[in-house]
Design a protein around this motif. Structure first.
Motif, PDB file in Angstrom:
ATOM      1  N   TRP A 163       1.540   2.272   0.980  1.00 53.43           N
ATOM      2  CA  TRP A 163       2.162   1.789  -0.138  1.00 53.43           C
ATOM      3  C   TRP A 163       2.255   0.327  -0.033  1.00 53.43           C
ATOM      4  O   TRP A 163       2.176  -0.563  -0.935  1.00 53.43           O
ATOM      5  N   ARG A 164       2.580  -0.299   1.094  1.00 55.84           N
ATOM      6  CA  ARG A 164       2.668  -1.597   1.332  1.00 55.84           C
ATOM      7  C   ARG A 164       1.185  -2.366   0.925  1.00 55.84           C
ATOM      8  O   ARG A 164       0.974  -3.456   0.258  1.00 55.84           O
ATOM      9  N   GLN A 165      -0.022  -1.909   1.361  1.00 59.29           N
ATOM     10  CA  GLN A 165      -1.113  -2.442   0.992  1.00 59.29           C
ATOM     11  C   GLN A 165      -1.472  -2.408  -0.372  1.00 59.29           C
ATOM     12  O   GLN A 165      -2.260  -3.175  -1.039  1.00 59.29           O
ATOM     13  N   ALA A 189      -1.419   5.288  -4.025  1.00 59.97           N
ATOM     14  CA  ALA A 189       0.102   4.691  -4.017  1.00 59.97           C
ATOM     15  C   ALA A 189       0.028   3.517  -5.281  1.00 59.97           C
ATOM     16  O   ALA A 189       0.931   3.332  -5.649  1.00 59.97           O
ATOM     17  N   LEU A 190      -1.178   2.946  -5.216  1.00 58.84           N
ATOM     18  CA  LEU A 190      -1.094   2.160  -6.658  1.00 58.84           C
ATOM     19  C   LEU A 190      -1.038   2.547  -7.892  1.00 58.84           C
ATOM     20  O   LEU A 190       0.077   2.403  -8.807  1.00 58.84           O
ATOM     21  N   LEU A 238       2.263   8.533   3.867  1.00 57.61           N
ATOM     22  CA  LEU A 238       1.798   9.762   3.360  1.00 57.61           C
ATOM     23  C   LEU A 238       2.694  10.726   2.963  1.00 57.61           C
ATOM     24  O   LEU A 238       2.897  11.541   2.113  1.00 57.61           O
ATOM     25  N   THR A 239       4.034  10.592   3.668  1.00 52.60           N
ATOM     26  CA  THR A 239       5.069  11.393   3.458  1.00 52.60           C
ATOM     27  C   THR A 239       5.861  11.052   1.996  1.00 52.60           C
ATOM     28  O   THR A 239       6.099  11.898   1.412  1.00 52.60           O
ATOM     29  N   ARG A 240       5.855   9.939   1.973  1.00 48.83           N
ATOM     30  CA  ARG A 240       6.415   8.967   0.838  1.00 48.83           C
ATOM     31  C   ARG A 240       5.412   9.605  -0.430  1.00 48.83           C
ATOM     32  O   ARG A 240       5.858   9.770  -1.523  1.00 48.83           O
ATOM     33  N   SER A 241       4.227   9.523  -0.338  1.00 52.31           N
ATOM     34  CA  SER A 241       3.175  10.006  -1.371  1.00 52.31           C
ATOM     35  C   SER A 241       3.458  11.407  -1.764  1.00 52.31           C
ATOM     36  O   SER A 241       3.138  11.859  -2.804  1.00 52.31           O
TER      37      SER A 241
END
Length: 303
Positions: A99-101, A131-132, A232-235
């Motif tokens: 996410w940060r990347q 994530a993008l 990946l948990t967030r995703s």
């Protein structure tokens, strides 16, 4: 673009194992984002904008030597070095999650004036591409995830490289015993990534292996591996809310990232997502089947 399109079937008849040649990285341009990150990239072709994001243990040369020449016949292609890899800068510990990347590469995308690009990412880069798409769907034409890692799981790279994420001791490890270990271990891992296909001759001769395994890059790989679980948990919790067109392309013989656990399951969770598995193809499908990557990218661009 002067890189030949190398297909796995062309290499299958070659009886010898190509030696990993010492090669310099290709020349890069650099864009500075509003947050102060320097993001390195290469560009080729004309047409709709398309972004390429490489995976773990790689730099953008992987894309340059893989599908970029074929994609550049149809798109204006920009391949990025992910933060902390190749020529791109990174804040220690802060820029590791997909996410940060994605945020950093999104800033680079804006700074370059790209208009609703299609984003294609491989492996860890596939997680960044997703994530993008989850974070800024209105800014993208779609996401093409190639052999993406989509869900948290225990991984070999967390064991091998994760300790380098620890401040001070990790830096000492990366510049000391780890550097010696990498010289012996990484050639094996790089070859294993391509299985069951062989590593293409052009990749073995022209990929900048020494550049990709610099201690700073291996620290970044360690941080990336350690950050997979939270990222990946967030995703995983966000896939059902995705509003961006997504096509997931995997190889059914992938030994690195399970196409069933990751690609197929993620496609079922993402509204309207398409998943295709390529018969007999491994993790580096963007080298083995660049034609399938091009076809998937063109299909995503159709209204």
């Amino acid at each position: 673009m002067d890189q030949p399109l190398v297909q796995a079937r062309e290499n299958a008849s070659q009886p010898h194992v190509p030696a990993l040649g010492p090669s310099a990285p290709i020349a890069r341009a650099v864009v500075t984002t509003p947050s102060g990150h320097r993001v390195a990239y290469v560009e080729a072709g004309e047409g709709p904008d398309l972004i390429l994001i490489h995976g773990a243990l790689m730099v953008l040369d992987d894309m340059w030597l893989g599908p970029m020449s074929a994609l550049a016949r149809h798109f204006r292609v920009i391949a990025f070095d992910r933060p902390g890899h190749g020529g791109s800068s990174r804040a220690r510990l802060a820029d590791a999650t997909p996410w940060r990347q994605a945020e950093i590469l999104g800033e680079a995308m804006d700074a370059l004036g790209l208009r609703r690009p299609l984003v294609a990412g491989h492996s860890f880069g596939g997680a960044v591409a997703l994530a993008l798409g989850l974070g800024r769907p209105e800014a993208l034409a779609g996401v093409l995830a190639l052999a993406p890692i989509c869900f948290p799981e225990a991984r070999l790279e967390q064991v091998l490289f994760g300790p380098r994420a620890v401040p001070i001791s990790g830096d000492m490890l990366a510049h000391g015993p780890g550097a010696a270990l990498d010289s012996a271990l990484l050639p094996l891992l790089w070859r294993a990534m391509f299985l069951p296909q062989p590593m293409p001759e052009v990749f073995a001769a022209r990929f900048p292996f020494a550049y990709a395994r610099r201690p700073e890059a291996m620290i970044a790989n360690g941080e990336d591996a350690a950050a997979l679980w939270p990222g990946l948990t967030r995703s995983a919790f966000a896939y059902a809310t995705c509003r961006c067109p997504v096509h997931i392309l995997t190889g059914d013989a992938d030994l690195v990232v399970s196409p069933h656990l990751h690609g197929r399951t993620a496609a079922r969770l993402i509204p309207g997502a398409r998943h295709d598995a390529l018969d007999g193809v491994g993790h580096m499908l963007h080298h083995a089947r660049a034609d399938a990557v091009v076809a998937a990218a063109l299909a995503l661009m159709r209204p």
